[in-house]
Design an enzyme around this catalytic site. Structure first.
Site, mmCIF file in Angstrom:
data_model
loop_
_atom_site.group_PDB
_atom_site.id
_atom_site.type_symbol
_atom_site.label_atom_id
_atom_site.label_comp_id
_atom_site.label_asym_id
_atom_site.label_seq_id
_atom_site.Cartn_x
_atom_site.Cartn_y
_atom_site.Cartn_z
ATOM 1 N N ASP A 74 8.082 3.045 3.898
ATOM 2 C CA ASP A 74 6.875 2.214 3.946
ATOM 3 C C ASP A 74 5.997 2.694 5.102
ATOM 4 O OD1 ASP A 74 5.239 -0.147 3.354
ATOM 5 O OD2 ASP A 74 5.956 -0.883 5.274
ATOM 6 N N THR A 107 -0.024 1.302 2.101
ATOM 7 C CA THR A 107 -0.138 1.599 3.536
ATOM 8 C C THR A 107 0.019 3.095 3.821
ATOM 9 O OG1 THR A 107 2.210 1.011 3.747
ATOM 10 C CG2 THR A 107 0.612 -0.670 4.343
ATOM 11 N N THR A 108 0.771 3.789 2.973
ATOM 12 C CA THR A 108 0.894 5.251 3.127
ATOM 13 C C THR A 108 -0.358 5.930 2.569
ATOM 14 O OG1 THR A 108 3.279 5.012 2.818
ATOM 15 C CG2 THR A 108 2.391 7.236 2.697
ATOM 16 N N ASP A 409 6.264 -6.132 -0.025
ATOM 17 C CA ASP A 409 5.178 -5.341 -0.631
ATOM 18 C C ASP A 409 4.899 -5.805 -2.060
ATOM 19 O OD1 ASP A 409 4.962 -3.948 1.662
ATOM 20 O OD2 ASP A 409 5.540 -1.995 0.877
#
Length: 541
Positions: A74, A107-108, A409
């Site tokens: 993550d 988020t990546t 998530d």
């Protein structure tokens, strides 16, 4: 004897050499060097987590300062634990955290996208385009990109459980627990639908969904519990009950132990009669408190954790057991709001204000054991608030921690669909579609705007390129084929990671919320604009 004389060599023209001064303020290329330094630092962060993107992305093992180990893919978690010193690189860490707050997923992607935009900006800087023009051009391109995403999105109805399940499964497929997505996706969807009330609500408070972790069993044993599950276990050391029917639940914020003075002092007792009197007073003090609790009708007592003194002692536990009151201690301060909402009780700060109207009601409070761990479950709650409790099981703490992050998530993905009720397909399809349309728009622009639009369009292709790289496919041939398919009108064509080929992502059920994609583009563009406008780094006193 005469002193030796040193003669300086004369300059041409007979003029003396001028004294060299500090030319820091005269350097024309300093702003350029600062920008390139910022870009290099930010790119280093983006490259570090680029290999974690997608279902076939790699995991990172992080050793914290306390020698704890975190295993995750993550982006927000990895960057939160990274030791980043450069201020520009820290902006990308904050960018990932902002995406986590706004959308919860992607988020990546947002960091990888920002890194690609910075590479594009660096090329434009070297061509001589002014940083302000680049910033404005990228902003205009981002606005158009968001419009294109809205145009290709698919509206979704919260009553359509199948679409919600597909979205949750897509989010979980890129996690360590991907093989358990068929178990976890229904749990995630049902927990959010339990918390969301009216169909008109535009947000979900994820603090109303509680995840209780227990080591033992496998992820397959994870379940959504009707009612409330406590993190703590019942105190049975003094023979207290572990099962109560027709429960009246009280939540106290005071301690069932002898009071202590505010200051440290010492009392010397030199008479046995005085000692007996002290013990008798302590006994009466605790007995009166427990009797008041019983008189109010309470038979399940939740006790808030105290840092000043013990929440309970052996004598008060003995009295509670005698009066058949089930006790649970060490309730954390941040759990109070959730428990009050879930059980319908109100926190009680003082024994004098312990009344029946502040108690919650439930059909059953029971401590049960499963897979080697104990949990306290409250079921059949009267006037229950909209909350959900998930009991998560796993082989060890590392698996549990990563599974909890994965479920968070997935919960955020469903929350995104409540906020903005539209979907886009995954697999790099929306990025290629946006890139194609921006390239067409670039031809209609003039001057630097056209160059910036084209650079933005090429930069956004980093997502499908990285997905292909992480799957072991040829990124050049895959992206070229994707461009060809989208040019022929197949706007849902994307990279099928499992088959290692290009297919229709809508048929493959690879979908994600529109908010994740739009938020990633907007936030990454804002960060790149900010970095473009920095021309110096100054140290403060």
């Amino acid at each position: 004897m005469a002193a030796p004389t040193t003669i300086a060599p004369a300059r041409a023209g007979g003029a003396a050499a001028p004294k060299r001064q500090n030319d820091t303020f005269n350097q024309k290329d300093k702003p350029m060097q600062v920008r390139l330094s910022n870009i290099a630092a930010a790119k280093a962060v983006a490259d570090a987590i680029r290999t974690s993107l997608g279902p076939r992305g790699m995991d990172k093992m992080i050793e914290t300062g306390k020698k704890e180990v975190v295993i995750s893919n993550d982006g927000a978690t990895i960057l939160k634990h990274m030791s980043v010193l450069h201020p520009a690189a820290r902006m990308l860490v904050d960018l990932s955290a902002a995406q986590d707050v706004e959308a919860g997923d992607g988020t990546t992607s947002v960091v990888v996208l920002a890194g690609s935009l910075l590479v594009a900006a660096e090329k434009l800087l070297k061509k001589g385009i002014h940083p302000t023009q680049i910033a404005e051009g990228f902003q205009s391109a981002a606005v158009e990109a968001v419009k294109i995403l809205h145009d290709i999105s698919i509206p979704v109805d919260l009553g359509d459980r199948e679409f919600l399940l597909k979205s949750a499964t897509t989010s979980l497929s890129s996690k360590v627990v991907a093989q358990y997505s068929s178990v976890l996706a229904p749990i995630v969807v049902d927990s959010v639908l339990r918390v969301v009330g009216a169909a008109s609500e535009s947000n979900v408070d994820l603090s109303d969904v509680r995840v209780v972790k227990r080591v033992g069993g496998t992820i397959d044993d994870t379940e959504l519990i009707p009612g409330v599950v406590l993190n703590q276990t019942a105190i049975t050391s003094a023979g207290g009950p572990s099962r109560i029917e027709k429960a009246k639940i009280g939540l106290i914020q005071f301690q069932l132990s002898p009071p202590k003075p505010d200051m440290d002092n010492q009392v010397v007792v030199n008479d046995y009669r005085q000692m007996d009197r002290i013990l008798k007073e302590e006994r009466n003090y605790l007995l009166n408190m427990v009797k008041k609790i019983k008189k109010a009708g309470c038979n399940v007592l939740l006790i808030q954790k105290s840092i000043l003194r013990d929440a309970v002692n052996s004598m008060s536990l003995h009295f509670l057991a005698k009066l058949k009151i089930m006790a649970v201690k060490e309730v954390e301060r941040d759990e109070i709001e959730f428990l009050c909402k879930a059980t319908g009780c109100r926190p009680i700060a003082d024994i004098d204000s312990f009344t029946e109207d502040k108690l919650g009601s439930a059909d059953l409070v029971e401590e049960s054991e499963s897979n080697g761990s104990r949990i306290v479950q409250i079921s059949g709650i009267k006037n229950a608030g909209r909350t959900a409790s998930i009991v998560m099981r796993g082989a060890n703490q590392y698996v549990l921690d990563e599974a909890e992050r994965s479920i968070h998530d997935a919960l955020c993905v469903i929350r995104c669909l409540v906020k903005k009720r539209a979907l886009v397909v995954g697999g790099g399809a929306p990025e290629i579609e946006v890139s194609q349309r921006l390239s067409e728009l670039a031809k209609a622009q003039t001057g630097f705007q056209s160059i910036c639009f084209q650079a933005f369009a090429e930069a956004i292709e980093v997502i499908p390129t990285t997905l292909a790289e992480n799957c072991g496919l040829s990124p050049i041939s895959i992206v070229t084929e994707l461009r060809n398919r989208h040019a022929n009108g197949e706007k849902h064509a994307g990279i099928n990671v499992r088959k290692g080929a290009i297919s229709d992502m809508l048929r493959e059920n690879v979908i994600q919320p529109l908010l994740v994609s739009t938020s990633a583009i907007e936030l990454s563009t804002e960060t790149v604009r900010m970095l473009m406008k920095i021309d110096d780094i100054l140290a403060s006193r």
